[in-house]
Design a protein around this motif. Structure first.
Motif, PDB file in Angstrom:
ATOM      1  N   ALA A  94      -5.633  -2.631 -13.106  1.00 41.58           N
ATOM      2  CA  ALA A  94      -5.186  -3.525 -12.043  1.00 41.58           C
ATOM      3  C   ALA A  94      -3.686  -3.370 -11.859  1.00 41.58           C
ATOM      4  CB  ALA A  94      -5.526  -4.975 -12.381  1.00 41.58           C
ATOM      5  N   GLY A  95      -3.273  -3.051 -10.634  1.00 45.19           N
ATOM      6  CA  GLY A  95      -1.862  -2.912 -10.322  1.00 45.19           C
ATOM      7  C   GLY A  95      -1.461  -3.839  -9.189  1.00 45.19           C
ATOM      8  N   ILE A  96      -0.188  -3.806  -8.830  1.00 46.17           N
ATOM      9  CA  ILE A  96       0.343  -4.692  -7.791  1.00 46.17           C
ATOM     10  C   ILE A  96       1.452  -3.976  -7.034  1.00 46.17           C
ATOM     11  CG2 ILE A  96       2.056  -5.732  -9.343  1.00 46.17           C
ATOM     12  CD1 ILE A  96       0.071  -7.717  -6.710  1.00 46.17           C
ATOM     13  N   PHE A  97       1.605  -4.305  -5.751  1.00 41.96           N
ATOM     14  CA  PHE A  97       2.748  -3.844  -4.970  1.00 41.96           C
ATOM     15  C   PHE A  97       4.013  -4.525  -5.492  1.00 41.96           C
ATOM     16  CE2 PHE A  97      -0.539  -2.550  -2.176  1.00 41.96           C
ATOM     17  CZ  PHE A  97      -0.020  -1.794  -1.124  1.00 41.96           C
ATOM     18  N   THR A  98       5.074  -3.749  -5.697  1.00 40.47           N
ATOM     19  CA  THR A  98       6.321  -4.358  -6.164  1.00 40.47           C
ATOM     20  C   THR A  98       6.968  -5.227  -5.097  1.00 40.47           C
ATOM     21  OG1 THR A  98       7.700  -2.472  -5.475  1.00 40.47           O
ATOM     22  CG2 THR A  98       6.739  -2.400  -7.689  1.00 40.47           C
ATOM     23  N   GLY A  99       6.632  -4.993  -3.829  1.00 41.36           N
ATOM     24  CA  GLY A  99       7.270  -5.719  -2.741  1.00 41.36           C
ATOM     25  C   GLY A  99       6.966  -7.202  -2.697  1.00 41.36           C
ATOM     26  N   TYR A 100       5.953  -7.654  -3.427  1.00 40.37           N
ATOM     27  CA  TYR A 100       5.661  -9.085  -3.483  1.00 40.37           C
ATOM     28  C   TYR A 100       6.581  -9.815  -4.448  1.00 40.37           C
ATOM     29  CZ  TYR A 100       1.536  -7.779  -0.847  1.00 40.37           C
ATOM     30  OH  TYR A 100       0.700  -7.269   0.120  1.00 40.37           O
ATOM     31  N   PHE A 101       7.513  -9.077  -5.043  1.00 38.80           N
ATOM     32  CA  PHE A 101       8.478  -9.639  -5.986  1.00 38.80           C
ATOM     33  C   PHE A 101       9.877  -9.292  -5.479  1.00 38.80           C
ATOM     34  CE2 PHE A 101       4.482  -9.035  -8.028  1.00 38.80           C
ATOM     35  CZ  PHE A 101       4.329 -10.141  -8.857  1.00 38.80           C
ATOM     36  N   LEU A 103       4.909   1.315  -5.730  1.00 40.22           N
ATOM     37  CA  LEU A 103       6.338   1.105  -5.548  1.00 40.22           C
ATOM     38  C   LEU A 103       6.706   0.955  -4.073  1.00 40.22           C
ATOM     39  CD1 LEU A 103       9.060   1.045  -7.109  1.00 40.22           C
ATOM     40  CD2 LEU A 103       9.234   3.499  -6.634  1.00 40.22           C
ATOM     41  N   ASP A 104       7.257  -0.216  -3.743  1.00 41.87           N
ATOM     42  CA  ASP A 104       7.889  -0.435  -2.441  1.00 41.87           C
ATOM     43  C   ASP A 104       9.387  -0.211  -2.620  1.00 41.87           C
ATOM     44  OD1 ASP A 104       5.615  -1.514  -0.760  1.00 41.87           O
ATOM     45  OD2 ASP A 104       5.550  -2.924  -2.431  1.00 41.87           O
ATOM     46  N   LEU A 105       9.993   0.587  -1.786  1.00 37.03           N
ATOM     47  CA  LEU A 105      11.400   0.965  -1.978  1.00 37.03           C
ATOM     48  C   LEU A 105      12.326  -0.104  -1.410  1.00 37.03           C
ATOM     49  CD1 LEU A 105      11.264   4.796  -1.264  1.00 37.03           C
ATOM     50  CD2 LEU A 105      10.794   3.538  -3.373  1.00 37.03           C
ATOM     51  N   HIS A 106      12.262  -1.282  -2.047  1.00 36.96           N
ATOM     52  CA  HIS A 106      13.018  -2.423  -1.540  1.00 36.96           C
ATOM     53  C   HIS A 106      13.342  -3.360  -2.709  1.00 36.96           C
ATOM     54  CE1 HIS A 106      14.443  -5.573   1.045  1.00 36.96           C
ATOM     55  NE2 HIS A 106      13.453  -6.390   0.761  1.00 36.96           N
ATOM     56  N   PHE A 107      14.595  -3.293  -3.160  1.00 39.01           N
ATOM     57  CA  PHE A 107      15.088  -4.191  -4.196  1.00 39.01           C
ATOM     58  C   PHE A 107      16.462  -4.693  -3.766  1.00 39.01           C
ATOM     59  CE2 PHE A 107      12.339  -1.059  -6.214  1.00 39.01           C
ATOM     60  CZ  PHE A 107      11.406  -1.890  -6.830  1.00 39.01           C
ATOM     61  N   ARG A 108      16.846  -5.866  -4.236  1.00 47.39           N
ATOM     62  CA  ARG A 108      18.059  -6.494  -3.745  1.00 47.39           C
ATOM     63  C   ARG A 108      19.343  -5.857  -4.263  1.00 47.39           C
ATOM     64  NH1 ARG A 108      16.193 -12.903  -3.647  1.00 47.39           N
ATOM     65  NH2 ARG A 108      14.832 -12.679  -1.831  1.00 47.39           N
ATOM     66  N   ASP A 109      19.226  -5.025  -5.282  1.00 43.77           N
ATOM     67  CA  ASP A 109      20.442  -4.463  -5.880  1.00 43.77           C
ATOM     68  C   ASP A 109      20.519  -2.944  -5.789  1.00 43.77           C
ATOM     69  OD1 ASP A 109      18.281  -4.202  -7.599  1.00 43.77           O
ATOM     70  OD2 ASP A 109      19.484  -4.412  -9.418  1.00 43.77           O
ATOM     71  N   ILE A 110      19.644  -2.331  -4.972  1.00 42.27           N
ATOM     72  CA  ILE A 110      19.694  -0.871  -4.845  1.00 42.27           C
ATOM     73  C   ILE A 110      19.240  -0.479  -3.442  1.00 42.27           C
ATOM     74  CG2 ILE A 110      17.395  -0.661  -5.879  1.00 42.27           C
ATOM     75  CD1 ILE A 110      18.361   2.010  -7.096  1.00 42.27           C
ATOM     76  N   ASP A 111      20.044   0.328  -2.770  1.00 46.41           N
ATOM     77  CA  ASP A 111      19.765   0.719  -1.388  1.00 46.41           C
ATOM     78  C   ASP A 111      18.929   1.994  -1.371  1.00 46.41           C
ATOM     79  OD1 ASP A 111      19.701   1.252   1.299  1.00 46.41           O
ATOM     80  OD2 ASP A 111      21.883   1.442   1.561  1.00 46.41           O
ATOM     81  N   LEU A 112      17.671   1.847  -0.915  1.00 54.96           N
ATOM     82  CA  LEU A 112      16.758   2.981  -0.821  1.00 54.96           C
ATOM     83  C   LEU A 112      16.279   3.181   0.615  1.00 54.96           C
ATOM     84  CD1 LEU A 112      14.716   2.158  -4.040  1.00 54.96           C
ATOM     85  CD2 LEU A 112      16.377   4.013  -3.776  1.00 54.96           C
ATOM     86  N   THR A 113      17.107   2.793   1.566  1.00 64.87           N
ATOM     87  CA  THR A 113      16.779   2.969   2.978  1.00 64.87           C
ATOM     88  C   THR A 113      16.981   4.427   3.375  1.00 64.87           C
ATOM     89  OG1 THR A 113      19.033   2.311   3.583  1.00 64.87           O
ATOM     90  CG2 THR A 113      17.337   0.586   3.565  1.00 64.87           C
ATOM     91  N   ALA A 114      16.663   4.747   4.620  1.00 60.88           N
ATOM     92  CA  ALA A 114      16.732   6.130   5.094  1.00 60.88           C
ATOM     93  C   ALA A 114      18.120   6.719   4.873  1.00 60.88           C
ATOM     94  CB  ALA A 114      16.368   6.190   6.566  1.00 60.88           C
ATOM     95  N   GLY A 115      18.142   7.894   4.264  1.00 60.34           N
ATOM     96  CA  GLY A 115      19.382   8.588   4.005  1.00 60.34           C
ATOM     97  C   GLY A 115      20.107   8.158   2.743  1.00 60.34           C
ATOM     98  N   GLN A 116      19.559   7.160   2.037  1.00 62.86           N
ATOM     99  CA  GLN A 116      20.240   6.608   0.869  1.00 62.86           C
ATOM    100  C   GLN A 116      19.543   6.911  -0.453  1.00 62.86           C
ATOM    101  OE1 GLN A 116      23.297   5.234   1.201  1.00 62.86           O
ATOM    102  NE2 GLN A 116      22.994   5.879   3.334  1.00 62.86           N
TER     103      GLN A 116
END
Length: 304
Positions: A4-11, A32-45
């Motif tokens: 059983a796993g979970i999307f990280t984006g719900y956290f 893994l959802d590429l979205h955390f408050r302390d690391i920029d993983l947007t396009a080009g980053q």
């Protein structure tokens, strides 16, 4: 045994806190959802060092990454917008191995400009299918070139939605860089939801060998509310794929809150994939313990 796993984006927290909370709930793998408050993983980053930091943080919490979210509308009718979206998806694919998994997932998109989940007549035309095929073929080759696999996720209102359309796309793009994300709820519409077991068996009779990762949500008739439904998951910057809960005749709630025949689904899934990660979705953080208890209960009841 299945996992059983979970999307990280719900956290929606900083990287380490998200991993800590997920592990505290007893999970042993994540999408893994590429979205955390302390690391920029947007396009080009995205960089190798950032990707390895994310990977190693989850590994340090005994949470290996089994797949990555790359959801976007890959056939957006605005060519500049499509190029931007597919470009970012390719960026994720090129870096997938550094994040810890070869598998990157997206649905096949729609020619509707207002929503990634609303039907458009072009979706079900030969021209629409062929245009989508070309994009998927390109994504599969990009994945293959970088040791990754692009996983196609079906959805009824997208270009590839039905079982037949899925089988056809894999016949046209027979490539080692392409696989299937198994989510049976995405095949149901008003006309076939009452033939649930027949549709589930059709999915596994025709597509089992393409499956790499599985999802766990649910499906039911939407009642009087036919609008596009989204949930507040406590993150105003969340990707819409994490907040989406259905549109039109069909609602897609969290696992255990609909009518999906989970016993049949998991039994058929386990026949060829006895250790596959099954990733919970379509919920909020406070509902995760209930959903995990439900899924773990189905694993136990079916000896999986």
């Amino acid at each position: 045994m299945m996992q059983a796993g979970i999307f990280t984006g719900y956290f929606p927290y900083e990287l380490n806190e998200a991993a800590r909370r997920i592990r505290a709930l007893g999970f042993n793998t994540v999408q893994l959802d590429l979205h955390f408050r302390d690391i920029d993983l947007t396009a080009g980053q995205i960089t190798r060092d950032k990707a390895r930091k994310v990977r190693d943080t989850f590994r340090d919490h005994n949470l290996p990454v089994c797949c990555l979210s790359g959801y976007t509308n890959i056939v957006h009718p605005d060519k500049a917008e499509r190029e931007k979206r597919v470009g970012y998806l390719k960026e994720i694919i090129r870096n997938a191995r550094e994040f810890g998994s070869p598998y990157v997932i997206s649905e096949t998109g729609t020619y509707n400009t207002e929503s990634d989940w609303v039907h458009h007549p072009r979706n079900k035309t030969e021209e629409g299918f062929e245009e989508c095929r070309k994009v998927i073929s390109d994504l599969a080759q990009t994945a293959y070139d970088h040791g990754a696999v692009f996983l196609l996720e079906t959805y009824v209102n997208n270009v590839v939605g039905s079982v037949e359309e899925t089988v056809r796309m894999f016949a046209h793009v027979d490539h080692p860089g392409l696989g299937l994300l198994m989510d049976p709820t995405n095949y149901f519409e008003a006309h076939n939801i009452d033939r649930m077991d027949q549709v589930l068996n059709q999915v596994f009779d025709t597509l089992t060998d393409k499956i790499r990762i599985a999802h766990a949500k649910d499906v039911k008739r939407s009642g009087t509310d036919k609008s596009e439904k989204h949930a507040d998951i406590g993150d105003q910057d969340a990707h819409e794929g994490l907040t989406f809960r259905g549109v039109g005749e069909i609602e897609l709630p969290a696992p255990g809150l609909g009518s999906l025949n989970y016993d049949l689904y998991l039994k058929r899934l386990s026949e060829k994939h006895p250790n596959i990660p099954v990733i919970i979705e379509h919920l909020t953080e406070d509902d995760v313990p209930r959903a995990k208890t439900f899924l773990d209960g189905k694993f136990r009841a079916n000896g999986l």
